[in-house]
Structures are given as C-alpha cells and as structure tokens.
Write a protein that holds these residues in place. Sequence first.
Motif, mmCIF file in Angstrom:
data_model
loop_
_atom_site.group_PDB
_atom_site.id
_atom_site.type_symbol
_atom_site.label_atom_id
_atom_site.label_comp_id
_atom_site.label_asym_id
_atom_site.label_seq_id
_atom_site.Cartn_x
_atom_site.Cartn_y
_atom_site.Cartn_z
ATOM 1 N N ALA A 1 0.798 -1.014 0.104
ATOM 2 C CA ALA A 1 -0.097 0.090 -0.106
ATOM 3 C C ALA A 1 0.932 1.256 0.013
ATOM 4 O O ALA A 1 0.649 2.177 -0.958
ATOM 5 C CB ALA A 1 -0.748 -0.082 1.147
ATOM 6 N N ASN B 1 2.223 1.618 -3.419
ATOM 7 C CA ASN B 1 1.254 2.153 -4.342
ATOM 8 C C ASN B 1 1.200 3.729 -4.281
ATOM 9 O O ASN B 1 1.037 4.344 -5.127
ATOM 10 C CB ASN B 1 -0.073 1.381 -4.243
ATOM 11 N N ASN B 2 0.868 4.025 -2.896
ATOM 12 C CA ASN B 2 0.796 5.467 -2.780
ATOM 13 C C ASN B 2 1.979 6.398 -3.179
ATOM 14 O O ASN B 2 1.805 7.280 -3.628
ATOM 15 C CB ASN B 2 0.535 5.891 -1.109
ATOM 16 N N GLU C 1 0.530 7.775 -6.537
ATOM 17 C CA GLU C 1 -0.164 8.951 -6.392
ATOM 18 C C GLU C 1 1.024 10.006 -6.659
ATOM 19 O O GLU C 1 0.510 11.350 -6.820
ATOM 20 C CB GLU C 1 -0.694 8.899 -5.063
ATOM 21 N N ASP D 1 -5.493 -1.423 -6.081
ATOM 22 C CA ASP D 1 -5.627 -0.383 -5.019
ATOM 23 C C ASP D 1 -5.789 -1.368 -3.790
ATOM 24 O O ASP D 1 -6.845 -2.119 -3.892
ATOM 25 C CB ASP D 1 -6.359 0.610 -4.764
#
Length: 280
Positions: free
Chosen positions: A54, A57-58, A62, A82
């Motif tokens: 996580a 990914n962030n 992002e 996600d």
Amino acid sequence: ALVNSALGDDSSKPNMGKDERLFVGLLDIFGFESFASNSLEQLLINYANERLQAHFNNFVFETEAKLYTQEDIPVPPTAYVDNAGVVASLEDGVLRLLDEECALRRGSDQQFVAKLDRVSDGDVLAPYRGTARTGGELVGRAFIISHFAGRVTYTTDGFVAKNRDALPDAGASTLAASSNPLVASLFSTNVAVERKGARAARRGNRRRECVAKAFGKSLRELTRTVESTRPQFVRCVKPNADQAPASWRGALVLEQLRYMGLLQVVEARRRGYPRRYSYE
C-alpha cells in the motif's frame, strides 16, 4: 551503524530533534507466502506485505499523478490494483475478530471462523466453500483472503492458541534487564505496562496483548517510519523455482512482476516522461 552515526553527528544543527535526524535504513520485506496449508504465520507475513505494498502504491502512483498535475502534463491516470480494501479487511475484520476471540475464556478456532463467515463480503474476505472432492474437510475450519498477490486459503486450526502464545512476564522482565541496550529496549515497554497495570490485572481489567495485535502495532510503527523517508525501491525477481543458475522461467517471472505491480509502474512511466533531467 557507522554511516548513521556519521549522519547523526551534524555539528551544524546542534538543536536537531529526534524526528529530524538523518539515517539510512534498509528494509528487507517479507516475501508473499501461499502454501498448501497456511496458518497464522502466513497471515501475518502477508498482512505485512499488504501494508508495505500500500505504501509502494501510494508513493509511486499517487506521487506520479501529483507530479504530472504540477507540471501540467496531460497524462491519463494509470489503473492499478488498490489494496487499501484488503488492508482494512485484515485490520478491522480478521485480526480484530481474532483478538476478540482470544479475549474470551472459551474462545475457539471454530467460533472465530463462524464470526468471519458472518462478516465476509465475498470479495476480499470469503468463507471457504469446498466439497468432499475439493477439500470439503476444511469447511468450517478455513477462510479465504483475496490478497494483492492472489487468493490464499488459511486453515484456522491452532489460530487462537498461537495468538495467545505471548512471552511470559518473567521472561520479558529478564530480557528488559539485559546488559545489551538493544535487547533491553525491545522489552522495556512490556515491563512498564506490567508494573503499571499490576493492580488492574488483579481486578481482571487487563489482559495480555496477543501476538497478532503486537505484530500489528509494530508494523504500524514501521510504516510510519517508512512513510517519513525518501524511499528507493529494489524489487527482486526469482528467475526460477529451482534455485538453479542460467535457468529462466518466463511464466514465473511474469507472475511476480504482475503481483508486485511493476507492470503498472512501467505503464505509468511510459505515459509520462520516463527520462528526466534536473534543471536549475
């Protein structure tokens, strides 16, 4: 240790606080585990993987999206898996119910599975529905989690007993009194809680912290530390499952790249500007 000591000894910043200290950390994360039989150990290892995935990914997706917006680059968003829902299901569902079951004097693995079946969403968390031909003997003794890296069936035999298997207070006190500063620091909190809560414990208001809860607390602290840094990721891929040299198994490699989300990373960079030069 020598590198971090040199980084921390910054004479130009004598008032540097603890949160501002400089350090270089190396985090070797767990590998995703899925065996013929998976128990509490595999659940916690895969939970740690989900948490760190996580963060990956962030940071990658992002951060890339924000950079494109700041630079006014018209790049369409990249679709990626996600796993925030998986993390939430593990923390607020599976691990919370396991901790509650361990708090009951007559808590059992069967009751734990029954509670999971009642809160399962059929998507991330699903009950095990086998048949006599495909493993029906595990019905009522297992559950399924759809992880970022794939579906895993966990057999709950021994879950509650393993989760209660905490270090005895006498052992924690002995280790907290160790002459090794690192060892002492790892157990000082447990001893402080033990002394502070002795009276409450006699009244029955305090119970020993279970394994999964302690693991989750430690993992959240690790995650906060990682999120406060500027990470560089090194993803390792196994070329074959035989540990043999000069052997390449394309299907195995592709599966790992997909599970790690690296195909989406390449796609995100391809849509933007993969080669970047700094400028004044």
